[in-house]
Design a protein around this motif. Structure first.
Motif, short mmCIF file in Angstrom:
data_model
loop_
_atom_site.label_atom_id
_atom_site.label_comp_id
_atom_site.label_asym_id
_atom_site.label_seq_id
_atom_site.Cartn_x
_atom_site.Cartn_y
_atom_site.Cartn_z
N VAL A 168 -3.83 7.83 -0.62
CA VAL A 168 -4.79 7.23 0.32
C VAL A 168 -5.87 6.44 -0.42
O VAL A 168 -6.14 5.28 -0.10
CB VAL A 168 -5.42 8.32 1.22
CG1 VAL A 168 -6.59 7.76 2.03
CG2 VAL A 168 -4.37 8.94 2.14
N THR A 174 -2.37 4.69 4.64
CA THR A 174 -3.08 5.41 5.70
C THR A 174 -2.69 6.88 5.58
O THR A 174 -1.64 7.20 4.99
CB THR A 174 -2.68 4.91 7.10
OG1 THR A 174 -1.30 5.22 7.31
CG2 THR A 174 -2.91 3.41 7.23
N GLN A 177 0.83 7.36 6.69
CA GLN A 177 1.80 6.87 5.70
C GLN A 177 1.93 7.83 4.53
O GLN A 177 3.04 8.09 4.05
CB GLN A 177 1.38 5.48 5.19
CG GLN A 177 1.57 4.38 6.21
CD GLN A 177 0.94 3.06 5.75
OE1 GLN A 177 -0.07 3.05 5.03
NE2 GLN A 177 1.54 1.94 6.16
#
Ligand code: ATP
Ligand code: ATP
Ligand code: MG
Ligand code: MG
Ligand code: MG
Ligand code: MG
Ligand code: MG
Length: 269
Positions: A168, A174, A177
């Protein structure tokens, strides 16, 4: 009170239930911060590990050990701390509710009391809470397995969080993700991502994050300055006095293997 006369209301005491902990068992009280996912965000904790928060937690646990009786060892990680009462403790007649509530309230009040010492530029925005539970372990093996379980949990979560936040913070993924990227990965895969993509050797991460914190009683030499009675011509002189005291000392070592227990056999006495 001054008079021991009983009122007609006294019978309601019989509604209280017995919660005596079984004799000879290790009594473990584990506390966990209530909704600390939110608390850590509101108070701008560094991710994945805020050192101020970890050190404040340990200060609170040391206060619990010093203020209460018969705690042999404590172990903490993230927003939780476990306190182990001695097998032979008869504190408050081994009443589970006394152990649990005294640990939880002493810890929570310490957390608020010492907050400004650790979070100098971060005001405390609302009163935090901690849940507590009591678990009995009938022998040394189950107690050691309990503590191993908490340290293994620390390891698993910290390895995950270290990769997650690298993805991140450094790769710009994100949170969704990053979570998808880590779905189904094994420990070896996570170590590999850390090493190849972020040049992080997980074993070099701080021990306080990888291992959590063990608190055990150890002798420490305390140097204090003291006014002492001296001959008249030297009156009022301050003298450095070294006293040995027993204090709850933090360690960030492995407690899963045998080495720790061989080195500190007195804990299980
Ligand atoms: P334990 O830890 O066993 O509860 P304790 O000293 O707290 O010990 P309690 O039976 O709970 O014993 O009594 C509380 C005592 O605290 C009272 O006897 C009184 O001396 C004191 N106290 C509590 N509230 C007040 C108050 N508002 N004003 C003055 N004294 C108070
Ligand atoms: P619950 O009330 O069910 O315990 P919770 O939000 O506290 O809910 P936990 O499983 O206890 O859930 O997780 C605690 C969370 O607090 C962690 O996931 C992490 O986000 C955060 N946290 C705790 N300590 C730290 C720390 N030292 N640094 C950063 N984040 C922390
Ligand atoms: Mg009272
Ligand atoms: Mg929880
Ligand atoms: Mg929690
Ligand atoms: Mg937790
Ligand atoms: Mg009282």
């Amino acid at each position: 009170g001054p008079t021991m006369a009983k009122s007609k209301f006294e019978y309601v005491r019989e509604f209280e239930t017995d919660d005596t902990c079984l004799p000879h068992c290790w009594v473990v009280v584990r506390l966990d911060g209530r909704n600390f996912h939110r608390f850590s965000e509101k108070h701008n904790f560094a991710k994945p590990n805020d050192g101020r928060a970890l050190h404040l937690m340990t200060k609170c646990a040391q206060t619990v050990m010093e203020e209460l009786e018969d705690i042999a060892i404590a172990y903490g990680q993230s927003d939780e701390y476990s306190f182990v009462f001695k097998r032979k403790s008869n504190w408050f007649k081994r009443r589970a509710s006394k152990f649990m509530t005294l640990v939880a309230s002493q810890f929570a009040s310490s957390f608020v009391f010492y907050w400004p010492d650790y979070f100098e530029d971060q005001p405390l925005l609302y009163p935090p809470g901690f849940d507590g539970r009591v678990v009995l372990y009938p022998n040394n093996q189950t107690l050691k397995d309990y503590l191993s379980w908490r340290q293994a949990d620390c390891h698993i979560n910290n390895l995950y969080n270290t990769v997650f936040w690298a993805l991140v913070q450094q790769s710009g993924l994100t949170p969704v993700q990053a979570q998808e990227r880590l779905q189904g990965t094994l420990a070896a895969d996570k170590n590999e991502i850390l090493f190849s993509e972020f040049n992080i050797n997980y074993n070099n991460e701080p021990p306080v994050c990888r291992k959590g914190t063990v608190l055990i009683w150890q002798k420490v030499g305390d140097v204090t300055t003291k006014e002492v009675k001296l001959p008249a011509e030297m009156e009022g002189r301050k003298v450095a006095v070294t006293r040995t005291r027993t204090k709850p000392v933090p360690l960030h070592c492995d407690i899963i293997g045998d080495a720790f227990w061989k080195e500190h056999p007195e804990i299980l006495d």
